[in-house]
Design a protein around this motif. Structure first.
Motif, PDB file in Angstrom:
ATOM      1  N   ARG A 180     -60.115   4.023 -30.987  1.00 15.73           N
ATOM      2  CA  ARG A 180     -60.731   3.618 -29.722  1.00 15.73           C
ATOM      3  C   ARG A 180     -60.004   2.342 -29.257  1.00 15.73           C
ATOM      4  O   ARG A 180     -59.816   1.418 -30.034  1.00 15.73           O
TER       5      ARG A 180
ATOM      6  N   VAL B 272     -59.676   0.087 -25.533  1.00 18.40           N
ATOM      7  CA  VAL B 272     -60.059   0.057 -24.113  1.00 18.40           C
ATOM      8  C   VAL B 272     -58.836   0.153 -23.190  1.00 18.40           C
ATOM      9  O   VAL B 272     -58.941   0.623 -22.054  1.00 18.40           O
TER      10      VAL B 272
ATOM     11  N   ALA C 178     -58.427   3.468 -21.724  1.00 22.88           N
ATOM     12  CA  ALA C 178     -59.353   3.806 -20.636  1.00 22.88           C
ATOM     13  C   ALA C 178     -58.986   3.077 -19.342  1.00 22.88           C
ATOM     14  O   ALA C 178     -59.328   3.543 -18.249  1.00 22.88           O
ATOM     15  N   GLU C 179     -58.282   1.960 -19.481  1.00 23.85           N
ATOM     16  CA  GLU C 179     -57.909   1.187 -18.287  1.00 23.85           C
ATOM     17  C   GLU C 179     -56.676   1.742 -17.587  1.00 23.85           C
ATOM     18  O   GLU C 179     -56.567   1.693 -16.354  1.00 23.85           O
TER      19      GLU C 179
END
Ligand SMILES: Nc1ncnc2c1ncn2[C@@H]1O[C@H](COP(=O)(O)OP(=O)(O)OP(=O)(O)O)[C@@H](O)[C@H]1O
Ligand SMILES: Nc1ncnc2c1ncn2[C@@H]1O[C@H](COP(=O)(O)OP(=O)(O)OP(=O)(O)O)[C@@H](O)[C@H]1O
Ligand SMILES: [Mg+2]
Ligand SMILES: [Mg+2]
Lengths: 252, 252
Positions: free
Chosen positions: B213, B215, B218-219
């Motif tokens: 995971r 971030v 996702a960005e």
């Protein structure tokens, strides 16, 4: 007066099922009579709410093909919650109903027959805006939309477009009740920015409660339990209790 | 000899698009010629690989309805990677093609016309096992399956069933290359158990590399960049570099 809620977002994996299952469980725990309708052919809500060895005689697929809804409803693992289960074969129903007049309202009509038995009906939708989701949106008064990441935001325009069409053509009672963040990690700028953007666009419709990322929520389905049965002290359980109370106040 | 890869899993939000986009980008960065095919009507891969202001003249929808594939392919934001874009209107193509003989092989036939131009073709599938995913599976030699949580494991049986049917009836070249974990949090027992279960069931087909995971992954889509452009030092970038190298060794 039964209230019917549709949990929808065509983006995959944003927490529709986790939210439908756990909001239903919290309501049942508060003494309300709830029906959870699984209209996703992947039947994740069905799996979370029934034990492995429970035989399923009839499903929502049979209802959409004309069967009596009363013959499909089952008790679930959560007190106060019944389930209208789904099955893989639901996937073919859309093409089978392609030419059927009134195909978008079959669920709505079926739910009318039994809604007197329930305080709330919650419908868990698949990750698409197909005939199944349209049946769900045509049957509900309240649309709640879980949002998880940037890409789920992008799909919101399309969902709102479908919502407007359905409100106009098929179901004038439908309103957007709540947009809420799931798997929320407040430490990341992305999540905080998303929340801010949602507040700008949708003001009071954005739920104050956010559902945090909590591995207990991902574990519970394997045990066929809601979060409040599986891990009642977890932050996932507390968040869904809080979100449900926030929604119940809205729907008073 | 072009190698065609299908990234599939009917469960939503397991990282199909993130994987298709970033494996393509890493390959392009290594000097390979890659075509990324977006066959999801939500067009997330298209959005990640093209800037907002780039006009899209024709899409995979046109190809499925008979247009020449050469007219639809565009350069992407990633060096060495072309994209065959998708669009929302793709969602209606399935019912439009309902009675068309050979409807499962339209993509396969179209890709044959241009495969000489590419070392690898990567197809990003939607979260369902519909006509679009079947076109993708019928066109590919290698199936790679991202897995994220328990519920994504549950759907594996159904995916394997469809895989077997397609291999038998439509595409004998199709093999399962790799099953890999995404959004992997090794601190949770759930994730470690899942990995262990996958290894028991699928042995060497389970990738050694897991995608953590991160971030940054996702960005990146919001900036229309792959992870190696957006955050080359991030653990997400390093993991996708490592996974791509592991896959390239498999496909030598
Ligand atoms: N707050 C959370 N924390 C951790 N894991 C979560 C959380 N919410 C959901 N999950 C897990 O993430 C995955 C996706 O959630 P879920 O299945 O509820 O999404 P969905 O929108 O119903 O997906 P689909 O589009 O496939 O129907 C599941 O494995 C679920 O258990
Ligand atoms: N390793 C990761 N770490 C953090 N976020 C991730 C990771 N992989 C994917 N994501 C994010 O999670 C969400 C779901 O990923 P993605 O869209 O790639 O899944 P998908 O399987 O293609 O979904 P769909 O079924 O809707 O097509 C996206 O917002 C993506 O940016
Ligand atoms: Mg679901
Ligand atoms: Mg995707």
């Amino acid at each position: 007066m039964t209230k019917t809620i549709c949990v929808a977002n065509q983006k995959g994996g944003v927490g529709k099922t986790t939210s439908a299952v756990n909001i239903a469980a919290v309501m049942g725990n508060l003494g309300l009579n709830v029906l959870l309708v699984d209209i996703d052919s992947q039947a994740n809500a069905t799996m979370s709410m029934l034990n492995d060895d429970v035989p399923i005689n009839a499903t929502i697929r049979d209802v959409l093909k004309g069967a009596h809804i009363e013959d499909t409803i089952m008790e679930s693992v959560s007190p106060g919650v019944h389930i209208l289960p789904s099955e893989l074969a639901l996937a073919t129903v859309e093409s089978e109903l392609a030419n059927k007049i009134g195909r978008e309202k079959i669920l709505r009509k079926s739910l009318k027959r039994i809604e007197g038995n329930y305080d709330y009906i919650i419908i868990d939708c698949p990750p698409s805006l197909n005939l199944l989701s349209i049946n769900a949106l045509s049957a509900a008064q309240y649309l709640i939309i879980p949002i998880h990441e940037f890409l789920a935001m992008e799909g919101l325009n399309q969902l709102l477009d479908i919502y407007n069409q359905i409100k106009e053509e098929l179901n004038e009672d439908l309103d957007i009740s709540s947009i809420f963040m799931t798997m929320y990690d407040p430490r990341t700028k992305l999540a905080k920015d998303l929340y801010g953007t949602l507040k700008e666009l949708f003001a009071d419709k954005v739920a104050t409660t956010t559902i945090p990322r909590n591995v207990k929520l991902a574990e519970a389905p394997a045990y066929h339990q809601s979060i409040i049965a599986y891990a009642p002290e977890s932050k996932g359980a507390k968040a869904y209790c809080q979100l449900t109370e926030e929604l119940l106040l809205l729907w008073k």
